[in-house]
Design a protein around this motif. Structure first.
Motif, PDB file in Angstrom:
ATOM      1  N   VAL A   5      13.902 -28.745  16.303  1.00 23.33           N
ATOM      2  CA  VAL A   5      12.526 -28.492  15.877  1.00 23.33           C
ATOM      3  C   VAL A   5      12.537 -28.430  14.359  1.00 23.33           C
ATOM      4  N   LEU A   8       7.618 -27.238  12.208  1.00 27.42           N
ATOM      5  CA  LEU A   8       6.555 -27.209  13.224  1.00 27.42           C
ATOM      6  C   LEU A   8       5.414 -26.280  12.816  1.00 27.42           C
ATOM      7  N   LEU A  22       1.927 -21.079  14.053  1.00 24.59           N
ATOM      8  CA  LEU A  22       3.279 -21.483  13.666  1.00 24.59           C
ATOM      9  C   LEU A  22       3.199 -22.074  12.264  1.00 24.59           C
ATOM     10  N   VAL A  25       8.210 -24.010  11.641  1.00 24.55           N
ATOM     11  CA  VAL A  25       9.359 -23.462  12.366  1.00 24.55           C
ATOM     12  C   VAL A  25      10.467 -24.514  12.469  1.00 24.55           C
ATOM     13  N   LYS A  45       5.707 -16.954  19.937  1.00 21.94           N
ATOM     14  CA  LYS A  45       6.825 -17.337  20.814  1.00 21.94           C
ATOM     15  C   LYS A  45       6.389 -18.317  21.908  1.00 21.94           C
ATOM     16  N   THR A  47       3.665 -20.083  22.096  1.00 19.39           N
ATOM     17  CA  THR A  47       3.136 -21.319  21.494  1.00 19.39           C
ATOM     18  C   THR A  47       4.284 -22.273  21.176  1.00 19.39           C
ATOM     19  N   LEU A  48       5.333 -21.741  20.567  1.00 18.82           N
ATOM     20  CA  LEU A  48       6.508 -22.549  20.232  1.00 18.82           C
ATOM     21  C   LEU A  48       7.139 -23.135  21.493  1.00 18.82           C
ATOM     22  N   ALA A  58       1.627 -29.842  18.758  1.00 17.05           N
ATOM     23  CA  ALA A  58       1.706 -29.306  17.401  1.00 17.05           C
ATOM     24  C   ALA A  58       0.680 -30.008  16.512  1.00 17.05           C
ATOM     25  N   LEU A 210      11.333 -14.464  15.568  1.00 14.91           N
ATOM     26  CA  LEU A 210      10.076 -15.021  15.079  1.00 14.91           C
ATOM     27  C   LEU A 210       9.174 -13.872  14.624  1.00 14.91           C
TER      28      LEU A 210
END
Ligand SMILES: Nc1ncnc2c1ncn2[C@@H]1O[C@H](COP(=O)(O)OP(=O)(O)OP(=O)(O)O)[C@@H](O)[C@H]1O
Ligand SMILES: [Mg+2]
Length: 232
Positions: A5, A8, A22, A25, A45, A47-48, A58, A210
């Motif tokens: 990733v 992001l 985000l 990230v 968290k 969402t990621l 994204a 996070l």
């Protein structure tokens, strides 16, 4: 690396208010590793994880899973990616209520390209004896075992767990964590878990903290602790 990733970003707009969830990230997880994402409520968290799993998109940045650039897939390709490559386990088990345990697993196996043997999966989660029961006839921990069986029977490249022990008591949580570690060993499945519980981080190879949409800390555990030895 199985997951890569980078940069992001994601924001949600409700009414006229835009919230950046985000904020750039970066995260990497190797094939066959267990990763844990820690962080307070609302830090981004889920969402990621949802973007990595292809259930959300994204705004910018890149997610690659086993060489597939997930962030560039069309809607149809994303559906296929989710179906073929990703196993999801949630806090609440999302089993199909009017199908038996065995049938719940079968429906997923039937739509998979290279499913694992259903018997072997039932054995791995220690639920062979209860395969003819309905989900309502099982305890929470047993339902989570079946949810994990459903997620792994399709032999996914990546197993994603969003607070998979969030609704379970202490002993049951520990047995589910042990099961996840065993699945990782036995089938080589790469696993990414979200948890509020910092003690759980000890069972991971890599840990990501996070906060407000940014990774503020990450580390590699030189020694992975077997789940049965974790206490909190
Ligand atoms: N579909 C959506 N529309 C608008 N805002 C959203 C949406 N999904 C998430 N958010 C917001 O994004 C932020 C991060 O949410 P997210 O669910 O990723 O947090 P989380 O770290 O998983 O929290 P928790 O630990 O409570 O599950 C929150 O402020 C949330 O309100
Ligand atoms: Mg969440």
């Amino acid at each position: 690396m199985l997951i890569e990733v980078s940069g992001l970003k994601k924001s949600y707009t409700t009414g006229t208010v835009k919230t950046e969830v985000l904020k750039g990230v970066d995260l990497k997880l190797g094939k066959g590793e267990i990763g844990v994402i820690l962080g307070p409520s609302g830090s981004g968290k889920s969402t990621l994880m949802n973007i990595i799993g292809g259930v959300d998109r994204a705004d910018s940045g890149r997610v690659t899973v086993d060489g597939t650039e997930v962030t560039r897939l069309s809607d149809e390709e994303l559906t296929e990616y989710r179906r073929a490559e990703i196993g999801f386990v949630f806090q609440f088990y999302n089993l199909i209520p009017n199908l038996t345990v065995g049938e719940n697993i079968e429906v997923v196996a039937n739509i998979s390209k290279s499913p694992l043997n259903i018997g072997a999966v039932l054995q791995a989660v220690e639920m062979q004896e209860k395969k003819d029961r309905f989900p309502r006839e099982l305890s929470g921990g047993e339902q989570q075992r079946i949810a994990i069986a459903r997620a792994i029977v399709k032999n996914p490249k990546l197993l994603l767990g969003d607070e998979p022990t969030g609704a379970l008591d202490y002993q049951t949580s520990r047995s589910i964590l042990r099961l996840l570690q065993q699945v990782n060993k036995e089938f080589g499945t790469t696993i990414l878990l979200i948890t509020h519980n910092t003690a759980i981080a000890a069972m991971a190879n890599r840990v990501f903290k996070l906060r407000s949409g940014k990774i503020v800390e990450e580390w590699v555990n030189q020694e992975v602790v077997p789940a049965e030895r974790i206490e909190w």
